[in-house]
Structures are given as structure tokens and as C-alpha cells.
Design a protein around this motif. Structure first.
Motif, PDB file in Angstrom:
ATOM      1  N   ALA A 119       0.836  -1.203   0.000  1.00  0.00           N
ATOM      2  CA  ALA A 119       0.000   0.000   0.000  1.00  0.00           C
ATOM      3  C   ALA A 119       0.873   1.255   0.000  1.00  0.00           C
ATOM      4  O   ALA A 119       1.950   1.279   0.600  1.00  0.00           O
ATOM      5  CB  ALA A 119      -0.925   0.004   1.206  1.00  0.00           C
ATOM      6  N   THR A 120       0.370   2.275  -0.677  1.00  0.00           N
ATOM      7  CA  THR A 120       1.099   3.532  -0.834  1.00  0.00           C
ATOM      8  C   THR A 120       0.132   4.691  -0.631  1.00  0.00           C
ATOM      9  O   THR A 120      -0.967   4.695  -1.197  1.00  0.00           O
ATOM     10  CB  THR A 120       1.699   3.628  -2.249  1.00  0.00           C
ATOM     11  OG1 THR A 120       2.508   2.472  -2.497  1.00  0.00           O
ATOM     12  CG2 THR A 120       2.526   4.886  -2.429  1.00  0.00           C
ATOM     13  N   GLU A 121       0.567   5.667   0.167  1.00  0.00           N
ATOM     14  CA  GLU A 121      -0.224   6.887   0.289  1.00  0.00           C
ATOM     15  C   GLU A 121       0.189   7.838  -0.832  1.00  0.00           C
ATOM     16  O   GLU A 121       1.379   8.123  -1.014  1.00  0.00           O
ATOM     17  CB  GLU A 121      -0.012   7.561   1.639  1.00  0.00           C
ATOM     18  CG  GLU A 121      -0.866   8.821   1.780  1.00  0.00           C
ATOM     19  CD  GLU A 121      -0.729   9.481   3.126  1.00  0.00           C
ATOM     20  OE1 GLU A 121      -1.769   9.741   3.753  1.00  0.00           O
ATOM     21  OE2 GLU A 121       0.421   9.738   3.544  1.00  0.00           O
ATOM     22  N   VAL A 122      -0.814   8.305  -1.568  1.00  0.00           N
ATOM     23  CA  VAL A 122      -0.591   9.267  -2.645  1.00  0.00           C
ATOM     24  C   VAL A 122      -1.184  10.601  -2.208  1.00  0.00           C
ATOM     25  O   VAL A 122      -2.350  10.664  -1.809  1.00  0.00           O
ATOM     26  CB  VAL A 122      -1.244   8.809  -3.963  1.00  0.00           C
ATOM     27  CG1 VAL A 122      -1.097   9.874  -5.049  1.00  0.00           C
ATOM     28  CG2 VAL A 122      -0.661   7.487  -4.419  1.00  0.00           C
ATOM     29  N   THR A 123      -0.369  11.642  -2.272  1.00  0.00           N
ATOM     30  CA  THR A 123      -0.848  12.990  -1.986  1.00  0.00           C
ATOM     31  C   THR A 123      -0.741  13.814  -3.262  1.00  0.00           C
ATOM     32  O   THR A 123       0.315  13.856  -3.896  1.00  0.00           O
ATOM     33  CB  THR A 123      -0.031  13.649  -0.854  1.00  0.00           C
ATOM     34  OG1 THR A 123      -0.161  12.843   0.325  1.00  0.00           O
ATOM     35  CG2 THR A 123      -0.540  15.060  -0.559  1.00  0.00           C
ATOM     36  N   TRP A 124      -1.860  14.419  -3.614  1.00  0.00           N
ATOM     37  CA  TRP A 124      -1.953  15.259  -4.802  1.00  0.00           C
ATOM     38  C   TRP A 124      -2.167  16.691  -4.333  1.00  0.00           C
ATOM     39  O   TRP A 124      -3.153  16.976  -3.644  1.00  0.00           O
ATOM     40  CB  TRP A 124      -3.106  14.786  -5.669  1.00  0.00           C
ATOM     41  CG  TRP A 124      -3.458  15.644  -6.846  1.00  0.00           C
ATOM     42  CD1 TRP A 124      -2.656  16.512  -7.521  1.00  0.00           C
ATOM     43  CD2 TRP A 124      -4.732  15.688  -7.501  1.00  0.00           C
ATOM     44  NE1 TRP A 124      -3.346  17.090  -8.568  1.00  0.00           N
ATOM     45  CE2 TRP A 124      -4.628  16.596  -8.568  1.00  0.00           C
ATOM     46  CE3 TRP A 124      -5.941  15.037  -7.301  1.00  0.00           C
ATOM     47  CZ2 TRP A 124      -5.685  16.880  -9.420  1.00  0.00           C
ATOM     48  CZ3 TRP A 124      -6.989  15.316  -8.140  1.00  0.00           C
ATOM     49  CH2 TRP A 124      -6.859  16.217  -9.194  1.00  0.00           C
ATOM     50  N   THR A 125      -1.257  17.566  -4.675  1.00  0.00           N
ATOM     51  CA  THR A 125      -1.379  18.970  -4.310  1.00  0.00           C
ATOM     52  C   THR A 125      -1.401  19.822  -5.576  1.00  0.00           C
ATOM     53  O   THR A 125      -0.519  19.708  -6.418  1.00  0.00           O
ATOM     54  CB  THR A 125      -0.205  19.428  -3.410  1.00  0.00           C
ATOM     55  OG1 THR A 125      -0.112  18.549  -2.286  1.00  0.00           O
ATOM     56  CG2 THR A 125      -0.416  20.857  -2.929  1.00  0.00           C
ATOM     57  N   MET A 126      -2.441  20.616  -5.694  1.00  0.00           N
ATOM     58  CA  MET A 126      -2.576  21.556  -6.793  1.00  0.00           C
ATOM     59  C   MET A 126      -2.356  22.945  -6.219  1.00  0.00           C
ATOM     60  O   MET A 126      -2.905  23.267  -5.161  1.00  0.00           O
ATOM     61  CB  MET A 126      -3.955  21.457  -7.422  1.00  0.00           C
ATOM     62  CG  MET A 126      -4.061  22.280  -8.685  1.00  0.00           C
ATOM     63  SD  MET A 126      -5.752  22.653  -9.129  1.00  0.00           S
ATOM     64  CE  MET A 126      -6.140  23.852  -7.889  1.00  0.00           C
ATOM     65  N   ALA A 127      -1.549  23.751  -6.892  1.00  0.00           N
ATOM     66  CA  ALA A 127      -1.214  25.081  -6.393  1.00  0.00           C
ATOM     67  C   ALA A 127      -1.314  26.093  -7.525  1.00  0.00           C
ATOM     68  O   ALA A 127      -0.927  25.794  -8.655  1.00  0.00           O
ATOM     69  CB  ALA A 127       0.196  25.071  -5.819  1.00  0.00           C
ATOM     70  N   MET A 128      -1.833  27.275  -7.195  1.00  0.00           N
ATOM     71  CA  MET A 128      -1.958  28.290  -8.236  1.00  0.00           C
ATOM     72  C   MET A 128      -1.886  29.695  -7.658  1.00  0.00           C
ATOM     73  O   MET A 128      -2.156  29.905  -6.479  1.00  0.00           O
ATOM     74  CB  MET A 128      -3.244  28.112  -9.018  1.00  0.00           C
ATOM     75  CG  MET A 128      -4.489  28.444  -8.226  1.00  0.00           C
ATOM     76  SD  MET A 128      -5.959  28.497  -9.261  1.00  0.00           S
ATOM     77  CE  MET A 128      -6.607  26.879  -8.987  1.00  0.00           C
ATOM     78  N   ALA A 129      -1.530  30.600  -8.539  1.00  0.00           N
ATOM     79  CA  ALA A 129      -1.620  32.024  -8.273  1.00  0.00           C
ATOM     80  C   ALA A 129      -2.620  32.563  -9.286  1.00  0.00           C
ATOM     81  O   ALA A 129      -2.279  32.760 -10.458  1.00  0.00           O
ATOM     82  CB  ALA A 129      -0.264  32.698  -8.430  1.00  0.00           C
ATOM     83  N   PRO A 130      -3.881  32.730  -8.869  1.00  0.00           N
ATOM     84  CA  PRO A 130      -4.886  33.217  -9.813  1.00  0.00           C
ATOM     85  C   PRO A 130      -4.629  34.665 -10.203  1.00  0.00           C
ATOM     86  O   PRO A 130      -3.948  35.405  -9.486  1.00  0.00           O
ATOM     87  CB  PRO A 130      -6.199  33.090  -9.048  1.00  0.00           C
ATOM     88  CG  PRO A 130      -5.873  32.642  -7.679  1.00  0.00           C
ATOM     89  CD  PRO A 130      -4.399  32.496  -7.554  1.00  0.00           C
TER      90      PRO A 130
END
Length: 172
Positions: A119-130
């Protein structure tokens, strides 16, 4: 289609951006299997619902500096460049250009952390400067966006567990 330039950012932008959305899920698969799904251009539209097509524009083997073009709903097309590439551990990419002018800078990071042999923990982070009107819209839609990204990450989990888990072990 006209493309607007985005500010080039490094991987640290994911930690420093004015708007950030992070979700994590544990997937019953090895980091190698999960990485195979992340490298598979045909997999992205099957779990990330806004994505209609992913096309690698750099030849394999992939790494930092690799590029791809992603076509999304609403006639959105983005040209991406990978800014971090550690197979089985972490990948990040940024937008170099986008066909819509709502972000000054944008990046995503996927981290894979084994939690057991299977098992693997996956972290998805989306980042933006609108920029522009998006500076007003993003804070208001943040909770909805975070839930939507969580749903997509759970769809990624199902895809990996159904189609990729164990594939690396059987292809050796």
C-alpha cells in the motif's frame, strides 16, 4: 488556439502558492505500479474528469524538463513542463502556457509514500496564483474544488487498483 504564458515556477511553488488544494488517499499498490499509471497518458482522462487528452511532447525516458500538452473540457489547453521527477517517489509539473488567462502560475505535485509492502499513500497537491477575476472566484469555490479533487483522487485509486496493481511484478 492562443496560449497565454504562465510564470515559470519551481517545485517549491507548490508549498508557497496563494491557493493550494491537497488530498491524500492510500492505494493498494506499490509506488512502481502507481508511477506506471501516472506515466500512462491514456490513464489521465479516465480518472481526472476535466482532462480529455494527454500527449507527451518529449520522448521517453521522461524526467525534469519533460513536456506534455493536456486538453481539457471547456476548450482549455495547457502546455506543461515537469519540474520534479523521482520515479516512485514524486513528480511535479507546472503550466508554461494556458489557453485561458485565469492563472499567473500553476503547478501540481504527486507524492508517493509507502505505508506497507502492498500500500502507498498518494498525496496530490494543486497550487496556483490566480489572476484577474479568478482572484475573486478561487477563494469562493475552494471547498468545492477540494471536494472535486478528492473525488478524482479516489477515482485514481480505483483505476490503479483495478488496472495497474501488481502489473510491475508480473511484467518483470
Amino acid at each position: 488556439m492562443k496560449r497565454y504564458p504562465c510564470t515559470p515556477v519551481g517545485d517549491e511553488f507548490v508549498d508557497e502558492a496563494p491557493a493550494r488544494f491537497a488530498n491524500s488517499v492510500v492505494i493498494a499498490a506499490s509506488p512502481t505500479d502507481i508511477w506506471a499509471a501516472l506515466e500512462d497518458a491514456s490513464a489521465w482522462p479516465r480518472w481526472a474528469t476535466p482532462i480529455k487528452k494527454v500527449e507527451w511532447t518529449s520522448p521517453a525516458p521522461f524526467g525534469v524538463g519533460t513536456t506534455r500538452t493536456v486538453t481539457m473540457t471547456g476548450r482549455m489547453i495547457v502546455d506543461e513542463e515537469f519540474i520534479a521527477w523521482e520515479p516512485g517517489v514524486r513528480m511535479s509539473f507546472r503550466f508554461n502556457t494556458a489557453s485561458m488567462n485565469g492563472v499567473r502560475a500553476f503547478a501540481e505535485r504527486y507524492t508517493l509514500e509507502p505505508v506497507s509492502p502492498s500500500a502507498t499513500e498518494v498525496t496530490w497537491t494543486m497550487a496556483m496564483a490566480p489572476r484577474g477575476i479568478s482572484k475573486l472566484i478561487v477563494p469562493l469555490t475552494g471547498p468545492v474544488m477540494r471536494r472535486g479533487f478528492g473525488r478524482m483522487l479516489r477515482a485514481f485509486k480505483r483505476l490503479v487498483e483495478d488496472e495497474y496493481a501488481g502489473a510491475a511484478a508480473t511484467s518483470d
